[in-house]
Design an enzyme around this catalytic site. Sequence first.
Site, PDB file in Angstrom:
ATOM      1  N   HIS A  37       0.765  -1.245   0.000  1.00 22.33           N
ATOM      2  CA  HIS A  37       0.000   0.000   0.000  1.00 22.33           C
ATOM      3  C   HIS A  37       0.795   1.294   0.000  1.00 22.33           C
ATOM      4  O   HIS A  37       0.200   2.364   0.035  1.00 22.33           O
ATOM      5  CB  HIS A  37      -0.941   0.017   1.211  1.00 22.33           C
ATOM      6  CG  HIS A  37      -1.929  -1.092   1.213  1.00 22.33           C
ATOM      7  ND1 HIS A  37      -2.955  -1.181   0.304  1.00 22.33           N
ATOM      8  CD2 HIS A  37      -2.032  -2.186   1.997  1.00 22.33           C
ATOM      9  CE1 HIS A  37      -3.663  -2.266   0.540  1.00 22.33           C
ATOM     10  NE2 HIS A  37      -3.110  -2.906   1.556  1.00 22.33           N
ATOM     11  N   LYS A  64      -5.622  -9.045  -8.019  1.00 23.12           N
ATOM     12  CA  LYS A  64      -6.320  -8.516  -6.836  1.00 23.12           C
ATOM     13  C   LYS A  64      -7.397  -7.547  -7.314  1.00 23.12           C
ATOM     14  O   LYS A  64      -7.146  -6.712  -8.191  1.00 23.12           O
ATOM     15  CB  LYS A  64      -5.315  -7.814  -5.915  1.00 23.12           C
ATOM     16  CG  LYS A  64      -5.906  -7.392  -4.584  1.00 23.12           C
ATOM     17  CD  LYS A  64      -4.843  -6.854  -3.650  1.00 23.12           C
ATOM     18  CE  LYS A  64      -5.491  -6.449  -2.325  1.00 23.12           C
ATOM     19  NZ  LYS A  64      -4.518  -5.837  -1.428  1.00 23.12           N
ATOM     20  N   HIS A 138      -2.684  -3.237   8.240  1.00 21.81           N
ATOM     21  CA  HIS A 138      -3.790  -3.565   7.342  1.00 21.81           C
ATOM     22  C   HIS A 138      -4.458  -2.274   6.878  1.00 21.81           C
ATOM     23  O   HIS A 138      -4.722  -1.386   7.684  1.00 21.81           O
ATOM     24  CB  HIS A 138      -4.813  -4.451   8.053  1.00 21.81           C
ATOM     25  CG  HIS A 138      -6.072  -4.677   7.267  1.00 21.81           C
ATOM     26  ND1 HIS A 138      -6.120  -5.506   6.173  1.00 21.81           N
ATOM     27  CD2 HIS A 138      -7.315  -4.150   7.419  1.00 21.81           C
ATOM     28  CE1 HIS A 138      -7.359  -5.481   5.684  1.00 21.81           C
ATOM     29  NE2 HIS A 138      -8.094  -4.667   6.419  1.00 21.81           N
TER      30      HIS A 138
END
Length: 146
Positions: A37, A64, A138
């Site tokens: 990310h 993804k 996350h």
Amino acid sequence: MVMGQGPLLLVFMLGLGLTPPTLAQDDSRYKHFLTQHYDAKPKGRNDRYCESMMERRGLTTPCKDTNTFIHGNKGSIKAICGNKNGNPYGEALRLSKSPFQITTCRHVGGSPRPPCRYRATPGFRHIAVACENGLPVHFDESFFRP
């Protein structure tokens, strides 16, 4: 001289044995978060950017569906896990106090196998992350504040 280093070496070795294994695991989860990310200074934020970055970061086997890249500095992202740039959000997440420049890459359909095609959506928004030991581990893709 060897006698003086012996006790120091013993203390060092004991210290290594006492380092909690969870600390190393959390660091690896943070590194995985960054791989998926984080892109400090993107070169372009278009469809080609998404296709290139998704492949480079290993997110295309299978393709993804959605992935967001956060642009800026790591310190600001880490600060979401504390009170400096984050607030509790839901049961286990932290919401950034400030917006981040982001690029969201969405799979445009077709086969889930490479080559994957992505559509880029650049923007600025607050982000939600889960944290462990003060580090983001996350990214919550479902969070979106219009």
